[in-house]
Design an enzyme around this catalytic site. Sequence first.
Site, PDB file in Angstrom:
ATOM      1  N   GLY A  86       0.796  -1.225   0.000  1.00 18.66           N
ATOM      2  CA  GLY A  86       0.000   0.000   0.000  1.00 18.66           C
ATOM      3  C   GLY A  86       0.832   1.279   0.000  1.00 18.66           C
ATOM      4  N   TYR A 123      -3.083   3.974 -10.866  1.00 21.27           N
ATOM      5  CA  TYR A 123      -3.395   5.344 -11.282  1.00 21.27           C
ATOM      6  C   TYR A 123      -4.910   5.534 -11.459  1.00 21.27           C
ATOM      7  CZ  TYR A 123       1.652   5.576 -12.189  1.00 21.27           C
ATOM      8  OH  TYR A 123       3.012   5.540 -12.060  1.00 21.27           O
TER       9      TYR A 123
HETATM   10  C1  LIG Z   1       3.686   0.685  -9.447  1.00 22.74           C
HETATM   11  C2  LIG Z   1       4.256   0.654  -8.012  1.00 22.74           C
HETATM   12  C3  LIG Z   1       4.817   2.033  -7.667  1.00 22.74           C
HETATM   13  C4  LIG Z   1       3.127   0.284  -7.038  1.00 22.74           C
HETATM   14  O1  LIG Z   1       3.645   0.364  -5.734  1.00 22.74           O
HETATM   15  P1  LIG Z   1       3.169  -0.621  -4.552  1.00 22.74           P
HETATM   16  O2  LIG Z   1       3.558  -0.021  -3.275  1.00 22.74           O
HETATM   17  O3  LIG Z   1       3.646  -2.001  -4.838  1.00 22.74           O
HETATM   18  O4  LIG Z   1       1.571  -0.573  -4.758  1.00 22.74           O
HETATM   19  P2  LIG Z   1       0.466  -0.658  -3.623  1.00 22.74           P
HETATM   20  O5  LIG Z   1       0.838  -1.737  -2.648  1.00 22.74           O
HETATM   21  O6  LIG Z   1       0.179   0.693  -3.083  1.00 22.74           O
HETATM   22  O7  LIG Z   1      -0.765  -1.186  -4.469  1.00 22.74           O
HETATM   23  C5  LIG Z   1      -1.483  -0.347  -5.349  1.00 22.74           C
HETATM   24  C6  LIG Z   1      -2.534  -1.175  -6.056  1.00 22.74           C
HETATM   25  O8  LIG Z   1      -1.910  -2.075  -6.983  1.00 22.74           O
HETATM   26  C7  LIG Z   1      -2.221  -3.427  -6.673  1.00 22.74           C
HETATM   27  N1  LIG Z   1      -0.996  -4.219  -6.818  1.00 22.74           N
HETATM   28  C8  LIG Z   1       0.203  -3.976  -6.253  1.00 22.74           C
HETATM   29  N2  LIG Z   1       1.097  -4.904  -6.649  1.00 22.74           N
HETATM   30  C9  LIG Z   1       0.422  -5.750  -7.474  1.00 22.74           C
HETATM   31  C10 LIG Z   1       0.788  -6.908  -8.232  1.00 22.74           C
HETATM   32  N3  LIG Z   1       2.044  -7.385  -8.240  1.00 22.74           N
HETATM   33  N4  LIG Z   1      -0.165  -7.502  -8.984  1.00 22.74           N
HETATM   34  C11 LIG Z   1      -1.419  -7.036  -9.023  1.00 22.74           C
HETATM   35  N5  LIG Z   1      -1.831  -5.919  -8.336  1.00 22.74           N
HETATM   36  C12 LIG Z   1      -0.918  -5.306  -7.579  1.00 22.74           C
HETATM   37  C13 LIG Z   1      -2.663  -3.410  -5.222  1.00 22.74           C
HETATM   38  O9  LIG Z   1      -3.547  -4.475  -4.944  1.00 22.74           O
HETATM   39  C14 LIG Z   1      -3.305  -2.062  -5.084  1.00 22.74           C
HETATM   40  O10 LIG Z   1      -4.659  -2.079  -5.504  1.00 22.74           O
HETATM   41  P3  LIG Z   1      -5.852  -1.753  -4.443  1.00 22.74           P
HETATM   42  O11 LIG Z   1      -5.597  -0.381  -3.912  1.00 22.74           O
HETATM   43  O12 LIG Z   1      -7.070  -1.860  -5.288  1.00 22.74           O
HETATM   44  O13 LIG Z   1      -5.692  -2.816  -3.406  1.00 22.74           O
HETATM   45  C15 LIG Z   1       5.367  -0.459  -7.878  1.00 22.74           C
HETATM   46  O14 LIG Z   1       4.853  -1.682  -8.348  1.00 22.74           O
HETATM   47  C16 LIG Z   1       6.648  -0.141  -8.632  1.00 22.74           C
HETATM   48  O15 LIG Z   1       7.528   0.548  -8.114  1.00 22.74           O
HETATM   49  N6  LIG Z   1       6.772  -0.652  -9.879  1.00 22.74           N
HETATM   50  C17 LIG Z   1       7.973  -0.441 -10.661  1.00 22.74           C
HETATM   51  C18 LIG Z   1       8.083   1.009 -11.135  1.00 22.74           C
HETATM   52  C19 LIG Z   1       6.858   1.409 -11.951  1.00 22.74           C
HETATM   53  O16 LIG Z   1       6.393   0.647 -12.783  1.00 22.74           O
HETATM   54  N7  LIG Z   1       6.350   2.635 -11.708  1.00 22.74           N
HETATM   55  C20 LIG Z   1       5.157   3.130 -12.399  1.00 22.74           C
HETATM   56  C21 LIG Z   1       5.422   3.669 -13.740  1.00 22.74           C
HETATM   57  S1  LIG Z   1       6.103   5.315 -13.633  1.00 22.74           S
END
Ligand SMILES: CC(C)(COP(=O)(O)OP(=O)(O)OC[C@H]1O[C@@H](n2cnc3c(N)ncnc32)[C@H](O)[C@@H]1OP(=O)(O)O)[C@@H](O)C(=O)NCCC(=O)NCCS
Length: 148
Positions: A86, A123
Amino acid sequence: MTIQVRPVSMDDWFACTQLQVSEEQKSTFPAPVVYWLAESRFVKDPMAIYNDSDLVGFAVYSDQEHDEGDYWLPALMIDSKYQGRGYGKEALRALIQRMQKTLNCKRILIGHRPDNHVAGVLYESLGFQRISEELIDGEVVRALKFGI
Ligand SMILES: CC(C)(COP(=O)(O)OP(=O)(O)OC[C@H]1O[C@@H](n2cnc3c(N)ncnc32)[C@H](O)[C@@H]1OP(=O)(O)O)[C@@H](O)C(=O)NCCC(=O)NCCS
């Protein structure tokens, strides 16, 4: 959880360069933090994301108006070992608040690769809607609008 976003400082810029996405995520998020820090010499503002005292991620938003009232949030990442708790969502909420407070923004623009489904869902869940069906420079571009 207490997520805070803070400007990157002398004290934590190096630690920020050590943050990593997973190997698989490098295909959809290829630029390392060191790239974004270099770019921020010209396009501000690099932000460190903390959960309490732990550095968990990095983001950058631009303080330069792209178009009337439009500002970009070009990067958001959570280190792979802290993902899925989260933090990304809370950090994005905090970034939106900060941009609303410090910039006269009417829209925040954000992009992601079309196969980056986690970013897309995240997003969309905070109100960022696609601005066109077509990709722009290979990315899905979304906007969060304020007011009417
Ligand atoms: C995109 C990113 C920032 C999300 O950060 P995170 O802390 O893991 O995400 P959160 O735990 O806050 O989850 C956000 C939502 O995504 C979902 N989610 C997170 N990881 C997931 C996964 N591996 N598969 C499916 N859903 C996922 C969560 O369930 C949540 O949804 P909800 O609010 O409906 O429950 C992270 O995955 C990341 O750093 N990715 C690599 C960099 C990137 O791609 N950045 C974005 C492009 S600029």
